[in-house]
Design an enzyme around this catalytic site. Structure first.
Site, PDB file in Angstrom:
ATOM      1  N   TYR A 140       0.845  -1.274  -0.164  1.00 12.15           N
ATOM      2  CA  TYR A 140       0.083  -0.081  -0.041  1.00 12.15           C
ATOM      3  C   TYR A 140       0.872   1.319   0.083  1.00 12.15           C
ATOM      4  CZ  TYR A 140      -2.726   3.721   1.769  1.00 12.15           C
ATOM      5  OH  TYR A 140      -3.303   5.040   2.103  1.00 12.15           O
ATOM      6  N   PHE A 207      -3.485  -4.401  19.764  1.00  8.55           N
ATOM      7  CA  PHE A 207      -2.409  -5.145  19.167  1.00  8.55           C
ATOM      8  C   PHE A 207      -1.059  -4.893  19.813  1.00  8.55           C
ATOM      9  CE2 PHE A 207      -5.667  -4.869  15.396  1.00  8.55           C
ATOM     10  CZ  PHE A 207      -6.273  -6.052  15.768  1.00  8.55           C
TER      11      PHE A 207
END
Ligand code: UFG
Length: 327
Positions: A140, A207
């Site tokens: 990306y 996370f």
């Protein structure tokens, strides 16, 4: 101005369309609705079309007498880009080339391009200035970096002027609640935390809590999506008047950890938000905080919604409204 807005049915694109109408422009939205939404198209003029269709692009550019293009359309999931790079190289890079070539054929030489802090990869210094080395760690970010580099050659060879805007973490929603964030699947922290607050998910997973940061969780620079929208208008003015291409970071110049964001959301929503501590998400840099001095000084950009509780508050109001509307 008549402005073609690719991706104008998406999150940041739809907020730009609202700001552009407010500033007296005529946005023309092009979106294939693969990730955007028909309800998010706030412009009168809309084409359900794909950037891959070069003939259609040329047709729209000339028929609508387009003077500038603001190019948001892209796939933007970091994780997906690692699993399916060809989708990103084709949709983000190859299709942008089609757009650029159509613009040149139609004599449109003014472009505002959506870039990202993902071009920096894991930065060597914080806060991040535009000069930080570009070392993307996922496809990306690489597609956005490729486009930025390509644009330099298009400028010197063909006189195409462009401002690339590197967003940090876009967040919040239109204060008037005409549009807001809605992704499927949703992967961004703030909407996920708010879904947990609304009882639509059981908990929010953090996370990683073992980063070298003050509370062990990742730090990000959240910037209100309506402030991002305004920056595009300022960039367009600058490009039209100064005629100079450039690249600008767009962020708040300050970071908030994942835990801080959850605490802010608890107080904004007055709800307990159950948390579970999980593993690190692959590809997450520990800290991303911008130095956006260049945009402030050169474009005169002044974000209006810098307080994280205001950003989370607008996202919360939008989530409730979207629920009432059955979106
Ligand atoms: N996070 C969690 N739990 C979740 C979701 C996110 O702990 O359920 C954490 C992430 O690990 C990260 C932070 O919250 O530390 C923010 O995550 P987001 O997914 O909301 O945003 P990112 O920082 O991953 O994404 C941003 C931009 C991208 C850009 C990327 C570069 O949105 O466009 O930074 O790293 F590519």
């Amino acid at each position: 101005m008549n402005i073609l807005v690719t991706g104008g049915a998406g999150y940041i694109g739809s907020h730009f369309v609202k700001a552009a109408i407010g500033a007296g422009h005529r946005p023309v939205v092009l979106d294939n609705l693969s990730t955007g939404h028909r309800w998010a198209v706030l412009a009168e003029d809309f084409y359900d079309a794909d950037l891959a269709d070069g003939a259609k692009l040329k047709d729209i550019l000339s028929k609508e007498r387009i003077e500038a293009v603001v190019h948001f359309a892209a796939n933007a999931y970091v994780g997906e880009s690692i699993e399916n790079p060809t989708k990103y190289f084709n949709n983000n890079y190859v299709n942008t080339l089609k757009l650029l070539d159509a613009m040149l054929e139609c004599g449109v030489r003014t472009l505002i391009f959506s870039s990202t802090c993902a071009v920096y990869g894991i930065p060597g210094s914080i806060p991040i200035t535009e000069d930080e080395p570009k070392k993307p760690i996922n496809p990306y970010g690489l597609t956005k970096h490729f486009i930025e580099e390509t644009l330099k050659w298009y400028e010197s060879a063909y006189g195409l002027n462009c401002i690339a805007l590197r967003y940090f973490n876009a967040a919040g929603a239109d204060p008037g609640l005409d549009t807001g964030e809605m992704h499927d699947p949703e992967t961004h922290l703030i909407p996920l935390v708010l879904e947990a607050a609304a009882g639509r998910r059981e908990f929010i997973e953090i996370f990683g809590a073992d980063y070298d940061t003050p509370d062990g969780t990742c730090v990000r620079d959240y910037i209100h999506v309506s402030d991002l929208a305004v920056a595009h208008l300022l960039a367009l003015d600058y490009l039209m008047t100064a005629g100079k291409s450039g690249t600008f970071n767009l962020g708040g110049n300050r970071g908030h950890s994942v835990r801080e964001v959850i605490d802010v959301a608890r107080s904004v929503t007055s709800s307990d938000i159950p948390v579970r501590q999980g593993q690190r998400r692959p590809g997450d840099p520990p800290v991303l905080v911008s130095d956006s001095t260049h945009a402030r000084q050169t474009l005169g950009w002044e974000p209006g919604y810098e307080d994280i509780s205001v950003i989370v508050g607008h996202a919360w109001q939008w989530m409730k409204k979207a629920g009432e509307m059955g979106l």
